[in-house]
Design a protein around this motif. Structure first.
Motif, PDB file in Angstrom:
ATOM      1  N   GLU A   1       0.835  -1.200   0.000  1.00 38.63           N
ATOM      2  CA  GLU A   1       0.000   0.000   0.000  1.00 38.63           C
ATOM      3  C   GLU A   1       0.872   1.254   0.000  1.00 38.63           C
ATOM      4  O   GLU A   1       1.757   1.413   0.842  1.00 38.63           O
TER       5      GLU A   1
ATOM      6  N   HIS B   1      -3.244   5.408  -1.506  1.00 35.29           N
ATOM      7  CA  HIS B   1      -3.952   6.307  -0.601  1.00 35.29           C
ATOM      8  C   HIS B   1      -3.374   7.707  -0.831  1.00 35.29           C
ATOM      9  O   HIS B   1      -2.238   7.991  -0.434  1.00 35.29           O
TER      10      HIS B   1
ATOM     11  N   GLN C   1      -6.941  13.382  11.662  1.00 32.02           N
ATOM     12  CA  GLN C   1      -7.605  12.079  11.565  1.00 32.02           C
ATOM     13  C   GLN C   1      -7.427  11.490  10.166  1.00 32.02           C
ATOM     14  O   GLN C   1      -7.140  10.294  10.016  1.00 32.02           O
TER      15      GLN C   1
ATOM     16  N   ASN D   1      -3.759  10.571   9.669  1.00 28.88           N
ATOM     17  CA  ASN D   1      -3.455   9.343  10.410  1.00 28.88           C
ATOM     18  C   ASN D   1      -3.967   8.106   9.687  1.00 28.88           C
ATOM     19  O   ASN D   1      -3.360   7.028   9.755  1.00 28.88           O
ATOM     20  N   GLY D   2      -5.083   8.256   8.974  1.00 31.35           N
ATOM     21  CA  GLY D   2      -5.597   7.141   8.187  1.00 31.35           C
ATOM     22  C   GLY D   2      -4.659   6.773   7.050  1.00 31.35           C
ATOM     23  O   GLY D   2      -4.418   5.590   6.785  1.00 31.35           O
TER      24      GLY D   2
ATOM     25  N   ILE E   1      -1.390   7.401   6.996  1.00 33.08           N
ATOM     26  CA  ILE E   1      -0.187   6.851   7.624  1.00 33.08           C
ATOM     27  C   ILE E   1      -0.411   5.394   8.044  1.00 33.08           C
ATOM     28  O   ILE E   1       0.440   4.523   7.815  1.00 33.08           O
ATOM     29  N   ALA E   2      -1.545   5.120   8.655  1.00 34.79           N
ATOM     30  CA  ALA E   2      -1.827   3.768   9.154  1.00 34.79           C
ATOM     31  C   ALA E   2      -1.898   2.756   8.024  1.00 34.79           C
ATOM     32  O   ALA E   2      -1.458   1.608   8.175  1.00 34.79           O
ATOM     33  N   ASN E   3      -2.452   3.147   6.880  1.00 32.73           N
ATOM     34  CA  ASN E   3      -2.636   2.214   5.771  1.00 32.73           C
ATOM     35  C   ASN E   3      -1.408   2.053   4.895  1.00 32.73           C
ATOM     36  O   ASN E   3      -1.272   1.055   4.185  1.00 32.73           O
TER      37      ASN E   3
ATOM     38  N   ASP F   1       2.241   1.320   3.539  1.00 37.03           N
ATOM     39  CA  ASP F   1       3.503   0.613   3.765  1.00 37.03           C
ATOM     40  C   ASP F   1       4.677   1.500   3.347  1.00 37.03           C
ATOM     41  O   ASP F   1       5.756   1.429   3.930  1.00 37.03           O
TER      42      ASP F   1
ATOM     43  N   HIS G   1       4.202  16.126  12.228  1.00 37.60           N
ATOM     44  CA  HIS G   1       3.453  14.917  12.592  1.00 37.60           C
ATOM     45  C   HIS G   1       3.663  13.814  11.557  1.00 37.60           C
ATOM     46  O   HIS G   1       3.860  12.640  11.912  1.00 37.60           O
TER      47      HIS G   1
ATOM     48  N   SER H   1       6.066  10.090  11.856  1.00 38.94           N
ATOM     49  CA  SER H   1       5.455   8.762  11.715  1.00 38.94           C
ATOM     50  C   SER H   1       6.505   7.689  11.475  1.00 38.94           C
ATOM     51  O   SER H   1       6.277   6.505  11.740  1.00 38.94           O
TER      52      SER H   1
ATOM     53  N   LYS I   1       7.419   6.640   8.628  1.00 39.96           N
ATOM     54  CA  LYS I   1       7.093   5.881   7.423  1.00 39.96           C
ATOM     55  C   LYS I   1       7.499   6.589   6.129  1.00 39.96           C
ATOM     56  O   LYS I   1       7.386   6.003   5.055  1.00 39.96           O
TER      57      LYS I   1
END
Length: 331
Positions: free
Chosen positions: A150, A192, A234, A237-238, A240-242, A244, A283, A287, A289
């Motif tokens: 991702e 994303h 928010q 963060n979505g 970042i979370a998804n 790779d 921010h 992360s 990433k």
């Protein structure tokens, strides 16, 4: 024909207050090297690399104001006197890729190989563009990703850069995000993509429709207010979370022209480079990433008192500071 060149040590010069660690400035500590001689990092060191993409062929193809090819030198000059961030941060200048003809694709391929080398050596590449076609290089540097990997892209920009392009002719500064989307579709890698700072008057209805169809979230420039900060975080963060692999790109035309007059396409009512923007940028970097970050569309030919170059340089400093994961920040 595109070519690669090493930055001369004489490029980095400035004020000297002393040689003690707490008096050092960037021009005293940065190492100029080519990508075949990048210093090895020790276990406790963090590496940050500056590399320039001297190209505005994409802007030319997009019928914009050319001149961004001269940005890397201008931004470097504005960085020279910054204070050293931390002893364990290793900073290098890995030179420039220069596009001196109309072969944008060759320049992007060459740039991507150098970014890939920097990443492989454990450094965070900060790419100084150049037109926004620079952003495609960071994606190409990832190489052939395993299926289902991702990819996240966070773009601070007044434009979606999802314009249709003819593959037989090539892309431009306004199509790089669409090129990434097409590549991800072809390889089976979810994308994303988030854009912050969109100007309604700078994007056709079709571009909004494309973003909605693809499920790409965006925030208008007018949404860049404190009451929207929680929602922005928010959404970020979505991503970042998804993701790779996470790419960050900053088009300086996202800022209002009083702050950034020297860009390829100025925005009279763009966002402000204020504490809220810096918080979002920090921010994202924190992360851990982010594989590469670029700062694009600085155009020294239209700058006023080096205002835009100096603002871009200030963001380079912020990125280096955020890369220091051991630092403590107020607030």
């Amino acid at each position: 024909m595109a070519f690669y060149r090493k930055t001369g040590a004489e490029t980095w010069h400035g004020r000297i207050d002393g040689t003690e660690p707490d008096l050092l400035r960037w021009h005293q500590i940065i190492t100029c090297c080519d990508t075949q001689s990048i210093p090895k990092l020790s276990e406790h060191q963090q590496g940050v690399s500056i590399i320039g993409f001297c190209c505005d062929e994409g802007v030319h193809r997009n019928q914009g104001r050319t001149g961004a090819a001269h940005a890397p030198a201008a931004i470097r000059a504005a960085c020279c006197n910054f204070p050293m961030v931390a002893d364990h941060i290793v900073m290098i200048d890995a030179g420039d890729v220069v596009c001196n003809d109309s072969n944008l694709e060759e320049a992007q391929e060459l740039m991507s190989t150098h970014i890939a080398t920097i990443i492989a050596e454990g450094y965070l590449p900060i790419v100084l563009g150049g037109g926004h076609e620079t952003a495609l290089c960071g994606f190409k540097a990832l190489g052939s990703l395993p299926k289902k990997t991702e990819v996240g892209v966070i773009n601070f920009d007044a434009h979606f850069d999802l314009r249709h392009y003819n593959p037989s002719v090539g892309g431009n500064s306004g199509s790089w995000a669409q090129q990434i989307a097409d590549a991800c579709d072809a390889s089976g890698n979810p994308l994303h993509y988030l854009v912050v700072g969109i100007q309604q008057y700078s994007n056709t209805r079709r571009l909004f429709e494309v973003a909605i169809e693809k499920g790409f979230p965006y925030f208008l420039a007018e949404h860049f207010t404190n009451d929207q900060l929680s929602k922005m975080l928010q959404t970020i963060n979505g991503i970042i979370a998804n993701a790779d692999k996470l790419l960050v790109t900053l088009d300086m035309d996202v800022f209002a022209s009083p702050y950034a007059p020297g860009v390829s396409a100025s925005s009279f009512n763009g966002i402000a480079p204020n504490a809220m923007f810096k918080r979002l940028l920090r921010h994202i970097i924190l992360s851990g990433k982010v594989t590469s970050i670029d700062i694009s569309e600085v155009n020294p030919a239209f700058d006023v008192d080096s205002r835009t170059s100096r603002l871009a340089a200030a963001f380079v400093f912020d990125i280096v500071q955020a890369a220091d994961i051991n630092a403590e920040y107020p607030g």
